[in-house]
Enzyme design. Structure first.
Site, PDB file in Angstrom:
ATOM      1  N   ARG A 194      -1.540   2.126   5.623  1.00  0.00           N
ATOM      2  CA  ARG A 194      -2.811   2.865   5.582  1.00  0.00           C
ATOM      3  C   ARG A 194      -2.846   3.956   6.647  1.00  0.00           C
ATOM      4  NH1 ARG A 194      -4.778  -2.444   5.035  1.00  0.00           N
ATOM      5  NH2 ARG A 194      -5.619  -2.382   7.151  1.00  0.00           N
ATOM      6  N   ARG A 226      -2.545  -3.077   1.424  1.00  0.00           N
ATOM      7  CA  ARG A 226      -2.944  -4.198   2.275  1.00  0.00           C
ATOM      8  C   ARG A 226      -2.310  -4.130   3.664  1.00  0.00           C
ATOM      9  NH1 ARG A 226      -3.385  -9.726  -0.856  1.00  0.00           N
ATOM     10  NH2 ARG A 226      -4.570 -10.048   1.033  1.00  0.00           N
ATOM     11  N   CYS A 227      -1.441  -3.140   3.876  1.00  0.00           N
ATOM     12  CA  CYS A 227      -0.704  -3.021   5.138  1.00  0.00           C
ATOM     13  C   CYS A 227      -1.355  -1.969   6.035  1.00  0.00           C
ATOM     14  CB  CYS A 227       0.740  -2.643   4.842  1.00  0.00           C
ATOM     15  SG  CYS A 227       1.709  -2.234   6.299  1.00  0.00           S
ATOM     16  N   GLY A 228      -1.689  -2.347   7.260  1.00  0.00           N
ATOM     17  CA  GLY A 228      -2.316  -1.426   8.201  1.00  0.00           C
ATOM     18  C   GLY A 228      -1.439  -0.232   8.539  1.00  0.00           C
TER      19      GLY A 228
END
Length: 113
Positions: A14, A9-11
């Protein structure tokens, strides 16, 4: 083989995963949110990172602010908080054997791998 402590869920996490994928390095993804690390695992990780427990904490997270901020905490208390609330752990973390780095900065990650 690299290991990546990843929060999907973390940019930043990713982006790190995309960079490592493009680098053609072999790696294993560890979703530490679904499979939290124990306090002992976190202590070993901190040795690889060469950090103190408080340096691994995302101190702007509401869980930290509401439950821990401003309290007198030992390193053990902080490790237990990180084990109980893995969302508090800085991310992503890339591990290569006995060394590790927080992979938020791609330039720093390039030097690491």
């Amino acid at each position: 083989m690299l290991q990546i402590l990843h929060n999907p869920r973390c940019g930043k996490s990713r982006a790190c995963l995309a960079f490592v994928t493009e680098s053609k390095q072999e790696f294993e993804i560890i979703n530490y949110i679904e499979k939290p690390l124990s306090a002992k695992d976190l202590k070993n990780l901190l040795k690889k990172l060469n950090l103190k427990p408080i340096e691994l904490v995302r101190q702007k997270e509401s869980i930290w602010i509401e439950n821990y901020k401003g309290k007198s905490l030992t390193d053990s208390d902080i490790l237990n908080a990180l084990a109980k609330h893995p969302i508090l752990i800085e991310r992503p973390i890339v591990i290569d054997g006995d060394k590790a780095t927080i992979g938020r900065d791609i330039d720093k990650l390039k030097d690491f791998i």
